[in-house]
Design an enzyme around this catalytic site. Structure first.
Site, PDB file in Angstrom:
ATOM      1  NE  ARG A  12     -22.472 -59.594 -19.425  1.00 58.76           N
ATOM      2  CZ  ARG A  12     -22.781 -58.297 -19.391  1.00 58.76           C
ATOM      3  NH1 ARG A  12     -21.979 -57.394 -19.878  1.00 58.76           N
ATOM      4  NH2 ARG A  12     -23.907 -57.901 -18.870  1.00 58.76           N
ATOM      5  CB  SER A  16     -16.858 -52.471 -19.301  1.00 60.52           C
ATOM      6  OG  SER A  16     -17.829 -52.177 -20.258  1.00 60.52           O
ATOM      7  CB  SER A  35     -27.301 -47.692 -20.529  1.00 63.87           C
ATOM      8  OG  SER A  35     -27.091 -47.531 -19.143  1.00 63.87           O
ATOM      9  CG  HIS A  49     -21.238 -51.713 -15.727  1.00 61.48           C
ATOM     10  ND1 HIS A  49     -20.240 -51.328 -16.571  1.00 61.48           N
ATOM     11  CD2 HIS A  49     -21.796 -52.817 -16.285  1.00 61.48           C
ATOM     12  CE1 HIS A  49     -20.184 -52.167 -17.604  1.00 61.48           C
ATOM     13  NE2 HIS A  49     -21.126 -53.064 -17.447  1.00 61.48           N
ATOM     14  CE  LYS A  50     -24.972 -45.645 -11.321  1.00 51.70           C
ATOM     15  NZ  LYS A  50     -26.197 -45.066 -10.741  1.00 51.70           N
ATOM     16  NE  ARG A  52     -16.772 -53.478 -14.289  1.00 54.29           N
ATOM     17  CZ  ARG A  52     -17.424 -53.983 -15.304  1.00 54.29           C
ATOM     18  NH1 ARG A  52     -18.113 -55.093 -15.157  1.00 54.29           N
ATOM     19  NH2 ARG A  52     -17.374 -53.404 -16.476  1.00 54.29           N
ATOM     20  CD  GLU A  61     -26.898 -42.503 -14.144  1.00 55.64           C
ATOM     21  OE1 GLU A  61     -28.116 -42.218 -14.217  1.00 55.64           O
ATOM     22  OE2 GLU A  61     -26.433 -43.275 -13.300  1.00 55.64           O
TER      23      GLU A  61
END
Length: 182
Positions: A12, A16, A35, A49-50, A52, A61
């Site tokens: 955090r 990313s 992941s 995540h997707k 943003r 993936e």
């Protein structure tokens, strides 16, 4: 001209988000998500995540044979999220129980994992791509009391060192702030 950027930091820390900001003005991006989703909490993390990311970015993936994915994509910018997760998945593809693993077994496994990343870097160079690698900084914590944790930390630490050597730029993020190291 090919370019590789390594972004490291703690959990955090903003790794990313910073990597995505570097690519925000481009629709020409392949996002490689390494992941595996094992539970609802992880599924929620992936969903956020997707959400943003630029919706025009293509997502792949997977965590094996990534150099072939790079060779086959028409996208010129690639973000791989996350080196640490990829290392974990490759480790567990090799062994399920690490208590009985010998030093030689670990050395062989690490060399195979390093080969995966060497192939990625070569594909980026050969196909003139830009690559952003997101990884976890493991060198600031304690030594794990568990063998698996020590093996993971050692392997990821050495992979990160190698990626840092071959990257054109390296950033460390802390508190959402990137610090350029190279």
């Amino acid at each position: 001209m090919s370019k590789t950027i390594l972004i490291t930091g703690g959990t955090r820390s903003g790794k990313s988000s910073f990597g995505e900001k570097l690519l925000k003005d481009s629709d020409d991006v392949l996002y490689i998500a390494t992941s595996k989703v094992f539970d609802s909490e992880m599924a929620e993390r992936v969903r956020l995540h997707k959400e943003r990311r630029n919706p025009k970015w293509e997502t792949y993936e997977g965590y094996k044979d990534i150099s072939k994915v790079i060779e086959s994509t028409e996208k010129n910018k690639i973000m791989l999220e996350c080196v640490g997760t990829m290392v974990t998945n490759l480790m567990f593809d090799t062994y399920e129980d690490f208590e009985g693993v010998s030093k030689e077994d670990v050395r062989v496994m690490e060399n195979e994992i390093l080969k995966e990343f060497t192939n990625i870097i070569e594909a980026v160079k050969n196909y003139n791509k830009e690559l952003i690698l997101i990884t976890n900084e493991v060198g600031l914590g304690l030594v794990s009391e568990y063998k698996l944790g020590r093996i993971f930390t050692d392997i990821l630490g050495r992979i990160n060192q190698r990626l840092g050597e071959v990257s054109d730029q390296v950033y460390l993020t802390a508190c959402g702030i990137p610090l350029k190291l190279k």
